[in-house]
Motif scaffolding. Structure first.
Motif, PDB file in Angstrom:
ATOM      1  N   THR A 245       0.832  -1.195   0.000  1.00 33.09           N
ATOM      2  CA  THR A 245       0.000   0.000   0.000  1.00 33.09           C
ATOM      3  C   THR A 245       0.874   1.256   0.000  1.00 33.09           C
ATOM      4  O   THR A 245       2.067   1.197   0.305  1.00 33.09           O
ATOM      5  CB  THR A 245      -0.905   0.033   1.231  1.00 33.09           C
ATOM      6  OG1 THR A 245      -0.090   0.197   2.402  1.00 33.09           O
ATOM      7  CG2 THR A 245      -1.713  -1.252   1.349  1.00 33.09           C
TER       8      THR A 245
ATOM      9  N   TYR B  17      -2.453  -1.655  -7.680  1.00 30.90           N
ATOM     10  CA  TYR B  17      -3.041  -2.848  -7.055  1.00 30.90           C
ATOM     11  C   TYR B  17      -3.236  -2.622  -5.554  1.00 30.90           C
ATOM     12  O   TYR B  17      -4.246  -3.032  -4.974  1.00 30.90           O
ATOM     13  CB  TYR B  17      -2.122  -4.043  -7.294  1.00 30.90           C
ATOM     14  CG  TYR B  17      -2.703  -5.399  -6.970  1.00 30.90           C
ATOM     15  CD1 TYR B  17      -3.204  -6.226  -7.983  1.00 30.90           C
ATOM     16  CD2 TYR B  17      -2.718  -5.883  -5.669  1.00 30.90           C
ATOM     17  CE1 TYR B  17      -3.712  -7.484  -7.687  1.00 30.90           C
ATOM     18  CE2 TYR B  17      -3.225  -7.135  -5.370  1.00 30.90           C
ATOM     19  CZ  TYR B  17      -3.723  -7.934  -6.386  1.00 30.90           C
ATOM     20  OH  TYR B  17      -4.230  -9.187  -6.104  1.00 30.90           O
TER      21      TYR B  17
ATOM     22  N   GLU C 200     -11.171 -11.244  -1.943  1.00 33.08           N
ATOM     23  CA  GLU C 200      -9.895 -11.438  -1.269  1.00 33.08           C
ATOM     24  C   GLU C 200      -8.992 -12.376  -2.074  1.00 33.08           C
ATOM     25  O   GLU C 200      -8.380 -13.309  -1.546  1.00 33.08           O
ATOM     26  CB  GLU C 200     -10.086 -11.963   0.151  1.00 33.08           C
ATOM     27  CG  GLU C 200     -10.834 -10.997   1.051  1.00 33.08           C
ATOM     28  CD  GLU C 200     -10.891 -11.471   2.492  1.00 33.08           C
ATOM     29  OE1 GLU C 200     -10.266 -12.512   2.806  1.00 33.08           O
ATOM     30  OE2 GLU C 200     -11.570 -10.816   3.292  1.00 33.08           O
TER      31      GLU C 200
ATOM     32  N   GLY D  26      -3.779   0.200  -4.147  1.00 32.86           N
ATOM     33  CA  GLY D  26      -4.599   1.369  -3.896  1.00 32.86           C
ATOM     34  C   GLY D  26      -3.832   2.670  -3.811  1.00 32.86           C
ATOM     35  O   GLY D  26      -4.373   3.695  -3.370  1.00 32.86           O
TER      36      GLY D  26
ATOM     37  N   LEU E 243      -9.422  -5.686 -10.280  1.00 29.88           N
ATOM     38  CA  LEU E 243      -9.067  -5.144  -8.964  1.00 29.88           C
ATOM     39  C   LEU E 243     -10.282  -5.140  -8.039  1.00 29.88           C
ATOM     40  O   LEU E 243     -10.158  -5.412  -6.834  1.00 29.88           O
ATOM     41  CB  LEU E 243      -8.522  -3.728  -9.100  1.00 29.88           C
ATOM     42  CG  LEU E 243      -7.143  -3.569  -9.754  1.00 29.88           C
ATOM     43  CD1 LEU E 243      -6.732  -2.106  -9.773  1.00 29.88           C
ATOM     44  CD2 LEU E 243      -6.093  -4.406  -9.021  1.00 29.88           C
ATOM     45  N   ALA E 244     -11.460  -4.867  -8.597  1.00 24.35           N
ATOM     46  CA  ALA E 244     -12.684  -4.913  -7.795  1.00 24.35           C
ATOM     47  C   ALA E 244     -12.952  -6.342  -7.316  1.00 24.35           C
ATOM     48  O   ALA E 244     -13.405  -6.548  -6.176  1.00 24.35           O
ATOM     49  CB  ALA E 244     -13.867  -4.381  -8.588  1.00 24.35           C
TER      50      ALA E 244
ATOM     51  N   ALA F  85     -10.676  -7.155  -4.334  1.00 25.59           N
ATOM     52  CA  ALA F  85     -11.175  -6.608  -3.075  1.00 25.59           C
ATOM     53  C   ALA F  85     -12.397  -7.367  -2.567  1.00 25.59           C
ATOM     54  O   ALA F  85     -12.512  -7.665  -1.370  1.00 25.59           O
ATOM     55  CB  ALA F  85     -11.515  -5.131  -3.255  1.00 25.59           C
TER      56      ALA F  85
END
Length: 309
Positions: free
Chosen positions: A169, A196, A232, A198, A225-226, A229
């Protein structure tokens, strides 16, 4: 905005863009095919990829690269700087890769933090969060390793943020930069992995441009990517679903990245690294050709070696 030339950026590619993640794997193309197609696609620079995939004998590597008009931009390795019991192995592996890269005339080691999920199964192998003690250890060992490589091999350590690793991150990337000494440890800005995790690539370039020592340019599919999330997903599963896409699709916008990088004072390798593992042998070459043509239209060429400061 397209440029006639982004004179401080030098284009290359990597085995990753040919679906290569491991030193040996039955689903990967042979290294001779990778080098042949790399040259055929118009690239002149390449990263070594996983140690052992390409020849590790410096003379053979030089002969194979030279015969195709290719040059080495840097080496690549994984390591676990947060684990005290892994330090000796991490240093030994980094030395081995740096020695080969240096013998090939390269001056960068792309260091990828150990992943906390298995690359093939996606199973968690350790806690995704580092403790305060582990963070302190991570920064100190990055400095120590960078000092060793610089003093002994004239190789610069550039850490590569990576999905499913402890440097993923933007807050983790910034903490790494704040925990380390710019003389010895800097950043390989992987635009796809930042997205990736964020993060904001343009913000990192703007605020930490002096720490960007090397670049991997790639884009991620927002729809996948959605799914990452929501479900997982592991990075390996995300790659299988096509999370990495060729330009100009995906995020971040590669033209914006080129514009931002071209405003920096530093001269940088920009290495195409589109994760394709696993893929059939016929897939990578057309993508590599289209990608080179797109980036060349943005002014990124591979005609000169970046000078080191």
């Amino acid at each position: 905005m397209s440029r006639i030339t982004a004179g401080n950026l030098c284009l290359g590619s990597a085995p990753d863009s040919w679906g290569v993640w491991f030193p040996a794997d039955e689903r990967q193309v042979h290294w001779t095919r990778f080098l042949d197609e790399l040259a055929g696609a118009g690239y002149r620079w390449f990263e070594l990829g996983p140690y052992g995939y390409l020849p590790t004998d410096p003379r053979q590597l030089a002969e194979e690269a030279g015969a195709r008009g290719l040059q080495v931009s840097g080496g690549t390795t994984f390591g676990a700087l947060h684990r005290p019991d892994s330090w000796a192995d991490t240093v030994a592996t980094a030395r081995r890769v740096s020695e080969l890269a240096s013998a090939a005339g390269a001056h960068h080691l792309v260091f990828i933090p150990a992943m906390y999920r298995d690359e093939k199964t996606g199973a968690y192998t350790e806690d995704p969060q580092l403790t305060a003690e582990q963070w302190s250890s991570f920064g100190a060992r990055a400095n120590d390793l960078g000092r060793i490589l610089l003093e002994e091999y004239d190789v610069r350590l550039v850490l590569h943020p990576h999905a499913d690793s402890h440097i993923q991150t933007q807050p983790e990337i910034e903490r790494y930069l704040n925990e380390t000494d710019s003389r010895y440890a800097n950043l390989c800005l992987d635009t796809g992995h930042v997205a990736y995790g964020g993060g904001d690539n343009l913000d990192l370039i703007r605020r930490f441009g002096e720490r960007v020592g090397y670049v991997h340019i790639k884009q991620m599919d927002p729809d996948v990517l959605a799914q990452v999330a929501a479900e997982e997903l592991s990075f390996g599963e995300a790659v299988k679903r096509g999370v990495c896409v060729e330009p100009p699709a995906g995020v971040p916008d590669p033209a914006e990245i080129v514009d931002a990088l071209s405003a920096l004072a530093a001269e940088l390798f920009v290495i195409v690294e589109q994760d394709l593992y696993p893929c059939t042998a016929e897939v990578p070459l057309p993508i590599a050709m289209r990608t080179r043509e797109y980036l060349a239209a943005q002014g990124v060429t591979g005609t000169a070696r970046p000078r080191l400061g």
